[in-house]
Design a protein around this motif. Sequence first.
Motif, PDB file in Angstrom:
ATOM      1  N   GLU A 157      34.203  -9.362   9.728  1.00  0.00           N
ATOM      2  CA  GLU A 157      33.038  -9.606  10.315  1.00  0.00           C
ATOM      3  C   GLU A 157      33.379  -9.514  11.887  1.00  0.00           C
ATOM      4  O   GLU A 157      32.907  -9.086  12.839  1.00  0.00           O
ATOM      5  CB  GLU A 157      32.152 -10.565   9.890  1.00  0.00           C
ATOM      6  CG  GLU A 157      31.502 -10.489   8.520  1.00  0.00           C
ATOM      7  CD  GLU A 157      30.385  -9.303   8.594  1.00  0.00           C
ATOM      8  OE1 GLU A 157      29.765  -9.007   9.628  1.00  0.00           O
ATOM      9  OE2 GLU A 157      30.020  -8.837   7.716  1.00  0.00           O
ATOM     10  N   THR A 158      34.328 -10.522  12.278  1.00  0.00           N
ATOM     11  CA  THR A 158      34.600 -10.657  13.368  1.00  0.00           C
ATOM     12  C   THR A 158      35.452  -9.571  13.945  1.00  0.00           C
ATOM     13  O   THR A 158      35.417  -9.152  15.210  1.00  0.00           O
ATOM     14  CB  THR A 158      35.879 -11.975  13.544  1.00  0.00           C
ATOM     15  OG1 THR A 158      35.310 -13.217  13.194  1.00  0.00           O
ATOM     16  CG2 THR A 158      36.358 -12.074  14.889  1.00  0.00           C
TER      17      THR A 158
ATOM     18  N   ALA B  74      25.377 -17.948   9.736  1.00  0.00           N
ATOM     19  CA  ALA B  74      24.353 -18.156  11.028  1.00  0.00           C
ATOM     20  C   ALA B  74      23.871 -19.593  10.910  1.00  0.00           C
ATOM     21  O   ALA B  74      23.484 -20.252  11.806  1.00  0.00           O
ATOM     22  CB  ALA B  74      22.902 -17.220  10.953  1.00  0.00           C
TER      23      ALA B  74
ATOM     24  N   PRO C 157      30.925  -4.153   5.005  1.00  0.00           N
ATOM     25  CA  PRO C 157      30.408  -5.562   4.703  1.00  0.00           C
ATOM     26  C   PRO C 157      29.103  -5.383   3.888  1.00  0.00           C
ATOM     27  O   PRO C 157      28.455  -4.776   3.585  1.00  0.00           O
ATOM     28  CB  PRO C 157      29.852  -5.639   6.222  1.00  0.00           C
ATOM     29  CG  PRO C 157      29.419  -4.044   6.784  1.00  0.00           C
ATOM     30  CD  PRO C 157      30.429  -3.477   6.132  1.00  0.00           C
TER      31      PRO C 157
ATOM     32  N   ALA D  99      26.862 -12.805   6.882  1.00  0.00           N
ATOM     33  CA  ALA D  99      26.504 -13.085   8.233  1.00  0.00           C
ATOM     34  C   ALA D  99      25.262 -13.870   8.401  1.00  0.00           C
ATOM     35  O   ALA D  99      24.995 -15.132   9.262  1.00  0.00           O
ATOM     36  CB  ALA D  99      25.849 -11.699   8.947  1.00  0.00           C
ATOM     37  N   ARG D 100      24.369 -14.216   7.195  1.00  0.00           N
ATOM     38  CA  ARG D 100      23.248 -14.927   7.238  1.00  0.00           C
ATOM     39  C   ARG D 100      23.685 -16.239   7.058  1.00  0.00           C
ATOM     40  O   ARG D 100      23.400 -17.270   7.337  1.00  0.00           O
ATOM     41  CB  ARG D 100      22.365 -14.521   5.869  1.00  0.00           C
ATOM     42  CG  ARG D 100      21.175 -15.488   6.096  1.00  0.00           C
ATOM     43  CD  ARG D 100      20.122 -15.634   6.942  1.00  0.00           C
ATOM     44  NE  ARG D 100      19.368 -16.566   7.033  1.00  0.00           N
ATOM     45  CZ  ARG D 100      19.000 -17.695   7.941  1.00  0.00           C
ATOM     46  NH1 ARG D 100      19.898 -17.665   8.938  1.00  0.00           N
ATOM     47  NH2 ARG D 100      18.056 -18.480   7.794  1.00  0.00           N
TER      48      ARG D 100
ATOM     49  N   ALA E 113      32.816  -6.899  14.847  1.00  0.00           N
ATOM     50  CA  ALA E 113      32.109  -7.520  16.287  1.00  0.00           C
ATOM     51  C   ALA E 113      32.816  -7.094  17.342  1.00  0.00           C
ATOM     52  O   ALA E 113      32.395  -7.149  18.439  1.00  0.00           O
ATOM     53  CB  ALA E 113      31.782  -8.889  15.986  1.00  0.00           C
TER      54      ALA E 113
ATOM     55  N   ARG F 178      34.850 -12.918   6.258  1.00  0.00           N
ATOM     56  CA  ARG F 178      34.591 -13.688   7.341  1.00  0.00           C
ATOM     57  C   ARG F 178      35.420 -12.639   8.860  1.00  0.00           C
ATOM     58  O   ARG F 178      34.598 -12.605   9.543  1.00  0.00           O
ATOM     59  CB  ARG F 178      34.683 -15.063   7.502  1.00  0.00           C
ATOM     60  CG  ARG F 178      34.789 -15.716   8.817  1.00  0.00           C
ATOM     61  CD  ARG F 178      33.082 -15.734   9.384  1.00  0.00           C
ATOM     62  NE  ARG F 178      32.965 -16.378  10.671  1.00  0.00           N
ATOM     63  CZ  ARG F 178      33.083 -15.778  11.637  1.00  0.00           C
ATOM     64  NH1 ARG F 178      33.375 -14.406  11.875  1.00  0.00           N
ATOM     65  NH2 ARG F 178      32.802 -16.357  12.930  1.00  0.00           N
TER      66      ARG F 178
END
Length: 232
Positions: free
Chosen positions: A190-191, A213, A204, A209-210, A194, A187
Amino acid sequence: MEPLPLRRLDLGWFVRPGTETADGRPRVEPAFGYLVRHGGELVLFDTGIGTADAATDAHYRPRRRPLRAALAAAGAAPEDIALVVNCHLHFDHVGGNPLFPGTPILAQSAELDLVRAGGHTFEELVAFPGARYEELAGEAEVRPGLWIVPTPGHTAGHQSLVVRRPDGTVVLAGQTHASASDFAAARLAETARAEGAVPPLPEPDAWPARLLAFDPRRVLFAHDASVWEPAG
């Protein structure tokens, strides 16, 4: 005793040998199932460690807790379960499946294809009399507020269960990661991506990400008692 809205079931443990761990040392891991009360129904996510052959038992040295006993401690019985979801069909996740003849068991087509090809699991645990598998080819809202999300990696047909609740969404992530810490690291990667962190970065997967969400408040795992929660 009325089952809680979400109850973790202790279904035993096994010893993962050092050849299968990141640090090369053996690790004792729990085997968890989850009992979910949702929309007036009881849904069971994973059913425990199944009977294996002598070589597999010698390799993992499992200690099994019968699913019927674990359900009774939670105020339920196999006959009360309306729907079974397996994150995947390895023997340590489907041990109690034969207790559910006629009950819908949800699995991804990709996972059932592995079973049909042979050598993926102990077939008597999945091909029992009265077995009723409902194949999913991807993501599906199987009940209002209850989602199956493909999370391939550990196996091609691995899936997670997303439960929308008034007090926040819960994700039952199965064996997407070995631990909540591993999920937290993915996680955070991902941050970092981004926010423009300079490579190299971890490669990744498409599915975290799903899951994120859905804005989960808790993510729970099959082989780790720790729970991931969002920072803050």
